[in-house]
Every structure is written in C-alpha cells, then in structure tokens.
Write a protein that holds these residues in place. Structure first.
Motif, PDB file in Angstrom:
ATOM      1  N   GLU A  88       0.824  -1.198   0.000  1.00  0.00           N
ATOM      2  CA  GLU A  88       0.000   0.000   0.000  1.00  0.00           C
ATOM      3  C   GLU A  88       0.864   1.257   0.000  1.00  0.00           C
ATOM      4  OE1 GLU A  88      -3.321   0.572  -0.190  1.00  0.00           O
ATOM      5  OE2 GLU A  88      -3.591  -1.562  -0.565  1.00  0.00           O
ATOM      6  N   ALA A  89       1.922   1.223   0.817  1.00  0.00           N
ATOM      7  CA  ALA A  89       2.819   2.386   0.873  1.00  0.00           C
ATOM      8  C   ALA A  89       3.483   2.631  -0.481  1.00  0.00           C
ATOM      9  CB  ALA A  89       3.868   2.169   1.957  1.00  0.00           C
TER      10      ALA A  89
ATOM     11  N   GLU B  13       3.884   5.926  -5.488  1.00  0.00           N
ATOM     12  CA  GLU B  13       3.812   6.076  -6.942  1.00  0.00           C
ATOM     13  C   GLU B  13       2.752   7.109  -7.319  1.00  0.00           C
ATOM     14  OE1 GLU B  13       5.701   4.903  -9.356  1.00  0.00           O
ATOM     15  OE2 GLU B  13       6.980   4.072  -7.767  1.00  0.00           O
ATOM     16  N   THR B  14       1.638   7.131  -6.571  1.00  0.00           N
ATOM     17  CA  THR B  14       0.592   8.112  -6.868  1.00  0.00           C
ATOM     18  C   THR B  14       1.082   9.543  -6.618  1.00  0.00           C
ATOM     19  OG1 THR B  14      -1.121   6.504  -6.297  1.00  0.00           O
ATOM     20  CG2 THR B  14      -1.752   8.827  -6.304  1.00  0.00           C
ATOM     21  N   TRP B  15       1.844   9.719  -5.553  1.00  0.00           N
ATOM     22  CA  TRP B  15       2.304  11.059  -5.177  1.00  0.00           C
ATOM     23  C   TRP B  15       3.606  11.479  -5.878  1.00  0.00           C
ATOM     24  CZ3 TRP B  15       0.225  14.929  -2.226  1.00  0.00           C
ATOM     25  CH2 TRP B  15      -0.955  14.639  -1.564  1.00  0.00           C
TER      26      TRP B  15
ATOM     27  N   LEU C 195      -0.154  12.002   5.378  1.00  0.00           N
ATOM     28  CA  LEU C 195       1.232  12.144   5.810  1.00  0.00           C
ATOM     29  C   LEU C 195       2.140  12.537   4.638  1.00  0.00           C
ATOM     30  CD1 LEU C 195       1.589   9.112   8.281  1.00  0.00           C
ATOM     31  CD2 LEU C 195       1.129  11.515   8.800  1.00  0.00           C
ATOM     32  N   LEU C 196       1.905  11.945   3.475  1.00  0.00           N
ATOM     33  CA  LEU C 196       2.712  12.301   2.301  1.00  0.00           C
ATOM     34  C   LEU C 196       2.425  13.744   1.873  1.00  0.00           C
ATOM     35  CD1 LEU C 196       2.472   8.982   0.255  1.00  0.00           C
ATOM     36  CD2 LEU C 196       4.552   9.981   1.233  1.00  0.00           C
ATOM     37  N   SER C 197       1.147  14.160   1.986  1.00  0.00           N
ATOM     38  CA  SER C 197       0.812  15.533   1.625  1.00  0.00           C
ATOM     39  C   SER C 197       1.550  16.528   2.512  1.00  0.00           C
ATOM     40  CB  SER C 197      -0.702  15.738   1.747  1.00  0.00           C
ATOM     41  OG  SER C 197      -1.040  17.095   1.524  1.00  0.00           O
TER      42      SER C 197
END
Length: 455
Positions: free
Chosen positions: A319-320, A325-327, A360-362
């Motif tokens: 999932e991580a 990859e999306t971000w 968290l990535l944002s």
C-alpha cells in the motif's frame, strides 16, 4: 423491587421446607404407627403366653390371675385386653361395653387369630366413638390354637404424637422463614441500593447531565461491573459530545473566513472588473476551491469519527509503495524524491490506512525543501507494524508537535491547508487500535510514526 426479591426468596424457602418437612412428617407418622404396633404386638404375645396354661388346662381358678394381669396392663397403658377361647367366647375383657358373656368369633381380627395368624390394623369403633389400633394373636400350644388375645389401643395417643411432631416441624418452618425473611430483606436491600444509584444516574444522564456517574458501592460483582460500564459509557458519550461541540465551533470558525472572502470577492466583482474581466472570477473561484477542499476534509473527519468498516489483513508495504507512486508526480513538480521500503502486513481498514498515507505524504511534500528525499519505511515490531514517513523539512518545536493533531491547527502560519490532515490521520489510526506520533529526525526534519496491529 425489594418486595419482589423477598417474595422470590421466601417462595424458594417454602418450596425447600415443604420438600424436606412434608416427607419427614409422613415418615414420622408411619414410624410412630409401626413402633406402636410392634410394641402392642409384643405385649399381646406376652399376654397370650401367660394365658396359655389357663386356657389349655381349663382351670377357672387361674382366670382371676390372668384377669388381674390384663387389667393391670390396661390401667398402665390405656389399652383394652380381650382373651377368648377357641370358640371366640370372651374369657377376659378389661372394658366390656355390657355385662355378660360375649362372642367375638365374627370379628375379622379374631377369625384371623383363631386361624393361627397375627392380625394388625386400625378400625373405627362406633361404640367408643374413636379409632383403635388393634393387634390380635393366637394362643396356641403344641401347634393347636386354644384361643386368641386382642389388644386394642386408642389412636388418640398416636395422633397426639404425630400432631406434636407436625407442630414441631411447623415451628421450625416458621423460624426458618423468619430468618430467611431477615436475610432476604438485607440481601434485597444490598442489591437494590446500587440499582437505585444507577437508576438515578441514568435518569440524570438521560436528562442531559452527562457529568452524572453511578456510585460503585460494595455490591455483587455483576452490579459493580454494570455501574462501571455505565460510567464508562457516559464518559465516552460526554467526550463525544464535547468533541462534537468543539468540532462544530471550530468548523463554524473555519468556514466563516472563506465564506466572508468569497462574499467580498463577489461584491468586488460587481464593481471592479479589469481589462480581461477574469481577475475577480479567478479570485472567487480560488475561494470556492478552498471552501470545497475544507468541506471535503470536514466530511473526511466526520467519516473518520464514525468509521466502522472492519479491519482486514493489508500488505502495508505494498500500500505504501502504491501511494508513493501516486504522489511521485506531485513531489517531482517541486523537486522532491519519494522512496518506499520494508515489508509487513497489518490488520487495518484498507481505505483508512490509504487516507493516512495520503495525509502524511501531503504534509511531507508540502514542508520538505526542494531536492530532498521523503522516505516511507514499513517494518514489523513484535505484535505491531510501524509505518514511518520521514522528511527533511524545518520540523516542529515540542509545543507545535503537541498541538499538531488538534483540529484546524496550522502551526500559527494561518495558511497552507485546513489543519485537519493530522487530526484525520490520528482518528483513522485510532479506529484500528493504533497510535501516531511526531518525532524529530537526526539530520533535521520530521518523522511521523504510525503503529498499528500486525496481521
């Protein structure tokens, strides 16, 4: 309630007493009758053995002695002795109803005795007006029946003994019921007292006083657990209501700013339009976008508070990697590199952990400097899985880290997001039984550490 409990205790006590005392009373009555019958039979046999020589020798001179013995026995015991010859004619009768010789040959007990059998039983005497216990035995010599002896005994004495025994049992029952009443009353009050406190607390809580708590006195364990569970439930409801009220207040405050700005933009758009005629529209559109984003995050927070989707086994590393990859295009636009490593499976809600990763990535991409690396690490630690998102941004002070998970808090900058991302992340993690915290990194920056149950 006390009366119902007491009635139930007494009903149980009465049933137990009846099951014990009623059979005991009947057994005693039977034993008393058997004991009296056995005694009278022994006496009758003794009298028959003494009367044997008198009847066998047909010596009338001996009859006074036998008559005296019979009368002495009758005076001592209250019984009646009748001795007959083989024809059933009375030779001795200690209580004749009328003078003269009488024949007892037709009486069933004498027929049985003259036939060589022992006859016992009870019968009602119409002459005397009460019941009699009788024992008739044969008077025999050398196998020949010479006559019969019958001893009758009023059952009034037997009835008196049986009645006294029943009275004694009734007295015991009364004492037992009195003690059971006192104990049952005390026990019922012991049970009722905490229930009354619980009822009062429930009524207060139902009326809106969520500070009401049920007392937890010395009571049965089940009632103590019930009171503790009730208090815990009211405390949770009070906390939820407090959070809801705080949320409404904060949301109202946060929504007021973009709505005011949007209104001003629209008012200015009516009065001031530049050469292209699009500046006011673009500004208004930006405020609408900001308002829309805020509403979306408020909805996300509401869903997090009500999140009840079941947890499942999720490959957290996979999932991580997928979210990285999306971000990656977003991070690449500001010259930030994203990395993901590790392997572990966690028991979480898939949609919830995905949203946590996105938040968290944002935050990491927003605050990390250009040409830096944001790393996502997944590792198992005993019964938990750790998810770490590390950036090399300016970090936060200890006070800021303590407040970072507050709703609508934005580090005092007043811009850059709605201040709901970390609050949403914490709530989503807590739904799955996990924790989240912020730490400083060794080289500068911030590390978000999420711990959730391992699969």
């Amino acid at each position: 309630m006390t009366r119902r409990l007491l009635i139930s205790y007494l009903s149980l006590a009465i049933v137990v007493l009846a099951m014990l005392e009623v059979p005991l009373g009947f057994i005693n009555a039977r034993n008393e009758k058997e004991r009296l019958t056995s005694k009278v039979e022994r006496d009758a046999v003794a009298i028959a053995s003494l009367a044997e020589s008198t009847i066998e020798g047909e010596r009338p001179s001996n009859r006074p002695a036998i008559r005296s013995l019979a009368r002495s026995y009758a005076a001592d015991t209250g019984g009646r002795v009748v001795i007959t010859d083989r024809a059933g004619i009375a030779l001795v009768d200690t209580a004749p109803p009328s003078p003269g010789r009488r024949s007892f040959a037709t009486r069933p007990e004498f027929r049985a005795a003259l036939s060589g059998d022992v006859a016992t039983g009870t019968r009602s005497s119409s002459t005397l007006g009460y019941d009699l216990l009788y024992v008739a035995v044969p008077v025999s010599s050398g196998g020949n029946v010479l006559g019969a002896v019958r001893v009758t005994y009023p059952t009034s004495e037997l009835d008196r003994r049986v009645r006294n025994y029943w009275i004694a049992l009734a007295g015991i029952a009364v004492v037992v019921l009195a003690v059971a009443t006192l104990i049952g009353l005390s026990f019922a009050r012991w049970i009722r007292r905490p229930l009354e406190g619980l009822e009062e607390a429930a009524a207060d809580a139902g009326a809106g006083d969520l500070s009401a708590r049920a007392p937890v006195p010395d009571a049965p364990p089940e009632l103590r657990r019930l009171a503790l569970e009730f208090n815990d439930m009211v405390a949770r409801v009070e906390g939820l209501v407090s959070v809801q009220q705080s949320f409404v207040a904060d949301a109202s405050h946060e929504l007021r700013t973009p709505l005011t700005a949007l209104r001003l933009r629209l008012e200015n758009l009516e009065r001031h339009v530049d050469e292209s005629g699009n500046v006011g529209l673009e500004a208004a559109s930006a405020e609408v976008d900001r308002l829309s984003a805020l509403v979306e995050e408020l909805l996300a927070l509401a869903r997090a508070d009500a999140g009840t989707a079941p947890a499942e086994s999720v490959d957290l590393a996979c999932e991580a990697a997928g979210r990285v990859e999306t971000w990656r295009p977003v991070a690449g636009s500001v010259r930030i590199e994203l990395e993901a490593n590790g392997i572990a499976a966690a028991r979480v809600g898939r949609d919830r952990i995905t949203q946590v990763l996105d938040n968290l990535l944002s935050n990491a991409v927003r605050h990390a400097p250009g040409s830096s690396v944001v790393t996502v690490r997944v590792a198992r630690r005993g019964h938990q899985v750790e998810l770490r998102v590390v950036d090399h941004g300016p970090g936060l002070t200890d006070e800021q880290k303590a407040r970072a998970f507050d709703r609508f808090w934005r580090g005092g900058s007043g811009g850059g997001g709605s201040g709901l991302g970390l609050a949403i992340a914490r709530r989503l993690v807590e739904v799955d039984g996990g924790t989240i915290e912020l730490r400083d990194t060794a080289g500068g920056g911030l590390e978000a550490v999420v711990r959730v149950p391992a699969a």
